[in-house]
Design an enzyme around this catalytic site. Sequence first.
Site, PDB file in Angstrom:
ATOM      1  N   ARG A  93     -30.130  43.466 -23.599  1.00 33.61           N
ATOM      2  CA  ARG A  93     -30.402  42.273 -24.410  1.00 33.61           C
ATOM      3  C   ARG A  93     -31.280  41.267 -23.668  1.00 33.61           C
ATOM      4  O   ARG A  93     -31.993  40.492 -24.287  1.00 33.61           O
ATOM      5  CB  ARG A  93     -29.096  41.598 -24.790  1.00 33.61           C
ATOM      6  CG  ARG A  93     -28.168  42.457 -25.595  1.00 33.61           C
ATOM      7  CD  ARG A  93     -26.895  41.693 -25.810  1.00 33.61           C
ATOM      8  NE  ARG A  93     -27.240  40.342 -26.237  1.00 33.61           N
ATOM      9  CZ  ARG A  93     -27.506  40.004 -27.475  1.00 33.61           C
ATOM     10  NH1 ARG A  93     -27.413  40.886 -28.428  1.00 33.61           N
ATOM     11  NH2 ARG A  93     -27.863  38.764 -27.773  1.00 33.61           N
ATOM     12  N   CYS A 117     -23.264  43.191 -29.535  1.00 33.89           N
ATOM     13  CA  CYS A 117     -22.896  44.147 -28.498  1.00 33.89           C
ATOM     14  C   CYS A 117     -21.393  44.126 -28.314  1.00 33.89           C
ATOM     15  O   CYS A 117     -20.687  43.450 -29.057  1.00 33.89           O
ATOM     16  CB  CYS A 117     -23.639  43.857 -27.205  1.00 33.89           C
ATOM     17  SG  CYS A 117     -23.036  42.400 -26.385  1.00 33.89           S
ATOM     18  N   PRO A 123     -26.197  36.090 -31.081  1.00 33.19           N
ATOM     19  CA  PRO A 123     -27.483  35.805 -31.730  1.00 33.19           C
ATOM     20  C   PRO A 123     -28.466  35.131 -30.764  1.00 33.19           C
ATOM     21  O   PRO A 123     -28.070  34.693 -29.678  1.00 33.19           O
ATOM     22  CB  PRO A 123     -27.105  34.840 -32.860  1.00 33.19           C
ATOM     23  CG  PRO A 123     -25.828  34.212 -32.419  1.00 33.19           C
ATOM     24  CD  PRO A 123     -25.119  35.204 -31.534  1.00 33.19           C
ATOM     25  N   VAL A 124     -29.741  35.051 -31.161  1.00 30.42           N
ATOM     26  CA  VAL A 124     -30.736  34.359 -30.322  1.00 30.42           C
ATOM     27  C   VAL A 124     -31.373  33.198 -31.101  1.00 30.42           C
ATOM     28  O   VAL A 124     -32.495  32.796 -30.842  1.00 30.42           O
ATOM     29  CB  VAL A 124     -31.822  35.336 -29.794  1.00 30.42           C
ATOM     30  CG1 VAL A 124     -31.238  36.286 -28.758  1.00 30.42           C
ATOM     31  CG2 VAL A 124     -32.486  36.103 -30.920  1.00 30.42           C
ATOM     32  N   VAL A 329     -16.422  31.657 -24.329  1.00 33.30           N
ATOM     33  CA  VAL A 329     -17.877  31.852 -24.413  1.00 33.30           C
ATOM     34  C   VAL A 329     -18.240  32.968 -25.399  1.00 33.30           C
ATOM     35  O   VAL A 329     -19.132  32.799 -26.237  1.00 33.30           O
ATOM     36  CB  VAL A 329     -18.472  32.143 -23.011  1.00 33.30           C
ATOM     37  CG1 VAL A 329     -19.972  32.384 -23.099  1.00 33.30           C
ATOM     38  CG2 VAL A 329     -18.172  30.986 -22.061  1.00 33.30           C
ATOM     39  N   ARG A 399     -25.404  49.203 -14.538  1.00 32.75           N
ATOM     40  CA  ARG A 399     -26.326  48.155 -14.985  1.00 32.75           C
ATOM     41  C   ARG A 399     -26.218  46.930 -14.084  1.00 32.75           C
ATOM     42  O   ARG A 399     -27.190  46.177 -13.968  1.00 32.75           O
ATOM     43  CB  ARG A 399     -25.999  47.735 -16.417  1.00 32.75           C
ATOM     44  CG  ARG A 399     -26.181  48.844 -17.417  1.00 32.75           C
ATOM     45  CD  ARG A 399     -25.941  48.331 -18.793  1.00 32.75           C
ATOM     46  NE  ARG A 399     -26.687  47.081 -18.973  1.00 32.75           N
ATOM     47  CZ  ARG A 399     -26.530  46.256 -19.985  1.00 32.75           C
ATOM     48  NH1 ARG A 399     -25.654  46.524 -20.918  1.00 32.75           N
ATOM     49  NH2 ARG A 399     -27.250  45.160 -20.084  1.00 32.75           N
TER      50      ARG A 399
HETATM   51  N1  EPU Z   1     -25.417  32.018 -28.449  1.00 33.69           N
HETATM   52  C1  EPU Z   1     -25.762  31.730 -29.752  1.00 33.69           C
HETATM   53  N2  EPU Z   1     -27.091  31.603 -30.049  1.00 33.69           N
HETATM   54  C2  EPU Z   1     -28.074  31.769 -29.141  1.00 33.69           C
HETATM   55  C3  EPU Z   1     -27.715  32.067 -27.806  1.00 33.69           C
HETATM   56  C4  EPU Z   1     -26.363  32.178 -27.496  1.00 33.69           C
HETATM   57  O1  EPU Z   1     -24.893  31.577 -30.628  1.00 33.69           O
HETATM   58  O2  EPU Z   1     -29.253  31.668 -29.487  1.00 33.69           O
HETATM   59  C5  EPU Z   1     -23.991  32.134 -28.092  1.00 33.69           C
HETATM   60  C6  EPU Z   1     -23.609  33.517 -27.604  1.00 33.69           C
HETATM   61  O3  EPU Z   1     -23.333  34.401 -28.674  1.00 33.69           O
HETATM   62  C7  EPU Z   1     -22.415  33.227 -26.728  1.00 33.69           C
HETATM   63  C8  EPU Z   1     -22.760  31.869 -26.112  1.00 33.69           C
HETATM   64  O4  EPU Z   1     -23.755  31.314 -26.955  1.00 33.69           O
HETATM   65  O5  EPU Z   1     -21.265  33.113 -27.522  1.00 33.69           O
HETATM   66  C9  EPU Z   1     -23.297  31.898 -24.695  1.00 33.69           C
HETATM   67  O6  EPU Z   1     -24.272  32.912 -24.591  1.00 33.69           O
HETATM   68  P1  EPU Z   1     -25.496  32.841 -23.568  1.00 33.69           P
HETATM   69  O7  EPU Z   1     -26.748  32.733 -24.362  1.00 33.69           O
HETATM   70  O8  EPU Z   1     -25.248  31.824 -22.520  1.00 33.69           O
HETATM   71  O9  EPU Z   1     -25.434  34.294 -22.930  1.00 33.69           O
HETATM   72  P2  EPU Z   1     -26.689  35.129 -22.465  1.00 33.69           P
HETATM   73  O10 EPU Z   1     -27.720  34.217 -21.979  1.00 33.69           O
HETATM   74  O11 EPU Z   1     -27.021  36.138 -23.491  1.00 33.69           O
HETATM   75  C10 EPU Z   1     -26.014  35.325 -19.947  1.00 33.69           C
HETATM   76  C11 EPU Z   1     -25.726  36.439 -18.998  1.00 33.69           C
HETATM   77  C12 EPU Z   1     -24.384  37.065 -19.377  1.00 33.69           C
HETATM   78  C13 EPU Z   1     -23.308  35.995 -19.286  1.00 33.69           C
HETATM   79  C14 EPU Z   1     -23.663  34.819 -20.211  1.00 33.69           C
HETATM   80  C15 EPU Z   1     -22.707  33.648 -20.125  1.00 33.69           C
HETATM   81  C16 EPU Z   1     -27.934  37.176 -18.397  1.00 33.69           C
HETATM   82  C17 EPU Z   1     -28.966  38.231 -18.439  1.00 33.69           C
HETATM   83  N3  EPU Z   1     -26.792  37.412 -19.055  1.00 33.69           N
HETATM   84  O12 EPU Z   1     -26.065  35.925 -21.234  1.00 33.69           O
HETATM   85  O13 EPU Z   1     -24.126  38.074 -18.403  1.00 33.69           O
HETATM   86  O14 EPU Z   1     -22.062  36.516 -19.695  1.00 33.69           O
HETATM   87  O15 EPU Z   1     -24.987  34.340 -19.879  1.00 33.69           O
HETATM   88  O16 EPU Z   1     -22.635  33.189 -18.826  1.00 33.69           O
HETATM   89  O17 EPU Z   1     -28.109  36.161 -17.745  1.00 33.69           O
HETATM   90  C18 EPU Z   1     -23.243  40.080 -17.596  1.00 33.69           C
HETATM   91  O18 EPU Z   1     -23.941  39.928 -16.571  1.00 33.69           O
HETATM   92  O19 EPU Z   1     -22.341  40.959 -17.676  1.00 33.69           O
HETATM   93  C19 EPU Z   1     -23.467  39.223 -18.744  1.00 33.69           C
HETATM   94  C20 EPU Z   1     -23.029  39.537 -19.976  1.00 33.69           C
END
Ligand code: EPU
Length: 421
Positions: A93, A117, A123-124, A329, A399
């Site tokens: 992702r 996942c 979502p993004v 989270v 990974r």
């Molecule tokens: N979220 C939304 N909309 C968005 C973005 C996020 O609703 O546009 C929600 C997510 O669904 C989640 C929350 O916000 O419920 C936080 O998600 P975040 O975007 O912070 O997660 P991420 O950036 O996709 C990174 C790490 C994850 C880690 C999370 C939280 C990377 C590559 N991944 O994910 O790492 O769990 O931040 O700290 O930096 C891992 O390494 O195993 C892993 C999953």
Amino acid sequence: MDRLLISGGVSLEGEIRIAGAKNSALPVLAAGLLTREPLTVCNLPHLVDITTMLQLLGCMGVQRTVDEKMNVQVDASTIGNLNAPYELVRTMRASILVLGPLLSRYGEAEVALPGGCAIGSRPVNQHTAALRAMGASISVENGYIRARADGRLKGARLFMDLVTVTGTENIMMAATLAEGQTIIENAAREPEVVDLANCLKRMGADISGHGSDTIVINGVDELRGCRYDIMPDRIETGTYLIAAAATRGHIKVKDTEPPALESVLNKLEQAGAALRVGKDSIELDMRGRRPKAVSLRTAPYPAFPTDMQAQFTALNAVAAGTGSITETVFENRFMHVHEMNRMGANIRVEGNTVIVEGVDQLNGAPVMATDLRASASLIIAGLVSRNETTVDRIYHIDRGYECIEEKLQSLGARISRMPVR
Ligand code: EPU
């Protein structure tokens, strides 16, 4: 698909070195798209996710050169297409991290929309909403995010509805080359965001406030290449420390960054660990004692990291007393619980909380990994079990954990990899 075979019952003892942080290396590699000069990334961990990111950059035409020390140079001067295909995005992702840099530097990008996942819907929408506020037009067609900018992106004051790590990183990268000032409010404060900001600054970006919840970026005309050392992986560090605590062991982790682990070290002390924290090392000694159950609640940094709750669930499973773990989270990050219960743990899920009543010992069983951190927690559960555990689907672990069985073996664990045809 390989599986891991673990014979539990050994207290971990010894020293290991911590690798570079996956979640910092991924955005830093994507930042290579922001300049036509080569970016050399050092202390990269040897992980499948890193290979996937390099493959993704490669399929866009970015040249990648690995030197004898395994430092990787990415050179985006040769870029040929601006598309991140579904075949790669669906396996990782974090591929979404190319969206901001591509759009900002080339004015367009097509990135497959990541699906949900094993840990939640993920979502993004925050990434795309912020890029729209910076003047991009964005549509989703046939499963792809298609983004265009008419000229440079425009700096904007952005208020993120929720704290998102890769969202903050994507927007911060996009803003480095935008016209004018961007302010990201409610920004993620994770150390990996700070590491990326430090790399971007070395590339010539004008960024301040990283590490706080307000990041200010003044756009510049162009960025240059540089050489950058990735910070140590705080989640890998924490995982080994928890494994040592659960097995009543005594280990030292070296080449790490203790200040990034404050909330985790605090919980390990509550669990009964004696800690000696050096400048770049942490020594943990349980003095042979059973850990005490701890309660915790995950939340964005500096609170307790979601990426470490599954491992603490394994520790609580064999600890003295009852601990509760609340996940705020992600909505679905308890898949490991059912597997641990199959190993004799006493854990029940109540909404977004698990209540863990410690048992004297777990019993080895065949279990299945569902995501990266769940895999790590099942390995810890295997290490504290009587007799043998096999962990299936360990491609998840590769990974994010470099040479996990070699590192655990060097700490005395009886663990081996079995190829499965
Ligand atoms: N979220 C939304 N909309 C968005 C973005 C996020 O609703 O546009 C929600 C997510 O669904 C989640 C929350 O916000 O419920 C936080 O998600 P975040 O975007 O912070 O997660 P991420 O950036 O996709 C990174 C790490 C994850 C880690 C999370 C939280 C990377 C590559 N991944 O994910 O790492 O769990 O931040 O700290 O930096 C891992 O390494 O195993 C892993 C999953």
